[in-house]
Design a protein around this motif. Structure first.
Motif, PDB file in Angstrom:
ATOM      1  N   ASP A 479       0.849  -1.129  -0.328  1.00  0.00           N
ATOM      2  CA  ASP A 479      -0.329   0.439  -0.198  1.00  0.00           C
ATOM      3  C   ASP A 479       1.013   1.095  -0.109  1.00  0.00           C
ATOM      4  O   ASP A 479       0.396   2.289  -0.097  1.00  0.00           O
ATOM      5  N   SER A 501      -0.023  -4.134   3.181  1.00  0.00           N
ATOM      6  CA  SER A 501      -1.905  -4.221   3.929  1.00  0.00           C
ATOM      7  C   SER A 501      -1.856  -5.420   4.691  1.00  0.00           C
ATOM      8  O   SER A 501      -1.087  -5.328   6.051  1.00  0.00           O
ATOM      9  N   HIS A 522      -3.946  -5.231   8.768  1.00  0.00           N
ATOM     10  CA  HIS A 522      -3.891  -4.496   7.709  1.00  0.00           C
ATOM     11  C   HIS A 522      -2.699  -2.651   7.946  1.00  0.00           C
ATOM     12  O   HIS A 522      -3.303  -1.701   7.828  1.00  0.00           O
TER      13      HIS A 522
END
Length: 682
Positions: A479, A501, A522
């Motif tokens: 991410d 993530s 996450h």
């Protein structure tokens, strides 16, 4: 019963003759029937929505990408009484448990009681006490045919939260049977009583304070909740809460106040977090480039620009391409467009993908200078992505792959699988397929004058060759990535930093060796800056989302977690803010006047945006006025406001961090803010 939750004014609720002070009491009558939350999906990763606010005293502390999990908690009226129901069946995740949290993180010793009725014996159902965050707490209740006391906490190296059974006993009960549960936390003692039939006690000092939460892995009914504390304990908690709020108020008083500098109307062509900032018309001032998006689906897959609108901060429209549509304002992904001086002539161009073409346009007019078809969709692209014959363009990133001294090359990528390197003539230099993640980052790692590229879990040489990759071992997708020297030593080595993530947060060296790997749920939206001038090197901040949303974490220069806190129950971008012009950057966590603001490296709200009706769905930070300090830019699809400091402009030599170039803006970029100073004289 009317809900009562009195964190700040606890003393007013204390009776001189009462042995117990009521901290919270709720029978749910004052709450309207219906879901406490609604489907926000990935929107709340970096947008603020009022649906994320607490309902009454309760916050939806956890949810998955599953729509049903986001609508799990709801108020019902049954048999003349109000019921708080949990309606989602969690059969897959061991990291996620449906939770509603309430209370204050500084509550210490208290007793909490509830009447509840689990509708099945699947998973666990009961109460969390001394809740630090939705991954750290004590659980008391039923798990199958057992009464249990559990310690739930994060452990280094564990993919799932570490759980320890502190005490347990067999307990016979039937689904839908009403159970009465009482839990008392006092010092290092945790005691529970279930139906007056089972009593458990354990001793553990891991969490000395925290909120409460309702927990249920399957359908259940909760009928009432009551939290009490000894008078003296309640007084001490109230004093600590007042001290915390006084400390934050003192910080907010000491810092410059945010005042409105500009307002711009964007109704009709406005958008969520999809704006680029840069000088388009060459007048030396920052302009806006707003990109509306069409989603060809499913959901946010196969997305592209549908309209570009360029305007000044005075609200003057410079140009517009495509057809504006106020219903195309939402997005949960990147699309490919940036403002950049590609040819080095001192004038910015706009580069964008639309209609399966990569276009270079004149910044001042939007007129096309040149264009090429976007790359053909690779034959092995997995569905449901890239269903068109050519890619639509997921993101654009500029770097220097040929060693010309400027970022004249670019990375154009699809959603998750393929990236193309192009030169300033839009010619393909190389192509690579890997787990691309969302957005790359580049730096000259080997000192040859050419950039290496961090993309997903891989480090690429300037020619596109993979120097190393963790695609085979680390799942999910990146991410946010960065290449950065975190330590302030002369021989500090560069690190590959990744918010991965569901794979957590990790640091690797330039040979690909993983040095730290924290499985903290996450993890996304990282940023690097000098948040703590009292500590050596740079710190990193991140936020949790899916399954454990809202946990903010700070890490030191070696990658160890400094601390975490949970200021809200949604996601956020984490953007460094140079607000004072002195070392010690703040981090912006949403533009909402209640939940958000600018926080320091200790987790204190140092600047609060005023409750003046400003738009708060999106935000960004940028030095717009030119005094080296950042303005905070907030907007929704209808209007954009810019806040500057109450003492702006500020003269003298100011802290001026070196940041990612504005031409590499993204909803998934890792902002790296390296220390630096202006050349202004005192």
């Amino acid at each position: 019963m009317t809900p009562r939750f009195i964190p700040l004014l606890l003393l007013l609720a204390l009776s001189a003759f009462a042995e117990q002070a009521v901290l919270l009491e709720d029978g749910f009558q004052s709450m309207n029937p219906g879901p406490l939350f609604d489907v926000v999906g990935a929107h709340a990763e970096y947008h603020y929505y009022p649906i994320c606010d607490p309902k009454g005293v309760w916050s939806v502390a956890t949810y998955l990408s599953d729509d049903l999990s986001q609508r799990a908690w709801r108020i019902l009226r049954e048999g003349g009484r109000s019921v708080l129901a949990q309606t989602f069946s969690n059969t897959k995740s061991k990291e996620f448990h449906p939770m509603l949290s309430a209370g204050d993180s500084l509550w210490t010793d208290y007793r909490v009681g509830t009447v509840f009725a689990p509708e099945s014996k699947q998973g666990r159902c009961g109460l969390a006490v001394r809740y630090k965050n939705n991954r750290c707490y004590y659980f008391a209740g039923v798990a199958g045919d057992r009464a249990v006391l559990l310690l739930v906490r994060e452990g280094v190296g564990f993919r799932e939260p570490f759980e320890q059974v502190l005490a347990e006993k067999p307990f016979e009960w039937e689904p839908k049977q009403e159970l009465t549960l009482s839990v008392e936390a006092s010092g290092d003692s945790i005691r529970m009583d279930l139906n007056g039939a089972v009593r458990l006690e354990a001793h553990d000092a891991c969490f000395p304070e925290g909120k409460i939460a309702l927990v249920s892995d399957d359908s259940a009914r909760f009928f009432s909740v009551r939290v009490t504390a000894e008078e003296e304990t309640a007084k001490r908690s109230a004093e600590r809460i007042r001290a915390r709020e006084s400390e934050e108020e003192a910080l907010q008083t000491a810092n410059p106040l945010p005042i409105v500098w500009k307002k711009v109307k964007t109704n009709g062509f406005g958008v969520g977090r999809n704006i680029r900032f840069g000088d388009l018309n060459g007048d030396g001032e920052v302009d806006l480039l707003i990109g509306q998006v069409v989603h060809h689906g499913p959901k946010d897959r196969n997305s592209e620009l549908s309209c570009l609108t360029a305007l000044t901060l005075a609200g003057k429209k410079l140009w517009q391409l495509g057809e504006p549509d106020p219903w195309k304002s939402e997005l949960t992904n990147d699309v490919a467009f940036q403002i950049h001086d590609l040819d080095g002539d001192g004038k910015n161009e706009v580069l964008y993908c639309m209609n399966m073409e990569l276009v270079v346009a004149e910044g001042a007019t939007g007129a096309t200078l040149r264009k090429v078809p976007t790359p053909e969709t690779p034959k092995n692209t997995f569905p449901p992505y890239n269903k068109f014959p050519r890619i639509l363009g997921d993101a654009l990133f500029f770097c220097d792959l040929r060693g010309v001294g400027r970022a004249t090359d670019m990375i154009l990528k699809d959603r998750y699988q393929t990236a193309w390197a192009l030169n300033s003539d839009l010619e393909t230099l190389w192509v690579i397929q890997c787990n691309t993640g969302h957005y790359p980052y580049a730096a000259d790692v080997d000192g040859d004058g050419k950039d290496e590229v961090a993309i997903g879990y891989s480090l690429l040489d300037d020619n596109g060759k993979a120097l190393w990759s963790h695609d085979g071992g680390i799942k999910d997708h990146a991410d946010g990535v960065a290449l950065v020297r975190l330590e302030d030593k002369p021989d500090a080595e560069m690190r590959f930093l990744c918010a991965a993530s569901d794979e957590g947060f990790f640091l690797a060296d330039m040979a690909g060796k993983i040095l730290k790997h924290h499985y903290f749920g996450h993890i996304q939206n990282p940023a690097v800056a000098d948040f703590r001038p009292d500590l050596p090197g740079l710190e990193t901040v991140s936020v949790n989302y899916w399954g454990n949303q809202g946990i903010i974490r700070f890490y030191d220069s070696s990658g160890e977690q400094l601390h975490s806190f949970e200021p809200f129950s949604h996601g956020s971008l984490c953007l460094p803010v140079n607000w004072t012009g002195a070392p010690g950057e703040l981090v912006a966590l949403s533009a909402n006047s209640e939940d958000g603001g600018l926080f320091d490296g200790w987790g204190r709200r140092a600047v609060r945006l005023p409750a003046d009706g400003h738009p708060d769905r999106c935000y960004d930070v940028l030095d717009v006025t030119g005094d080296c300090r950042d303005e905070v830019i907030v907007w929704d699809p209808y209007e954009l406001w810019i806040y500057t400091q109450s003492d702006s402009p500020k003269p003298g030599r100011l802290y001026k961090p070196k940041r990612n170039p504005p031409c590499n803006n993204s909803n998934y970029f890792t902002m790296v803010s390296q220390p630096g100073w202006s050349e202004m004289e005192k």
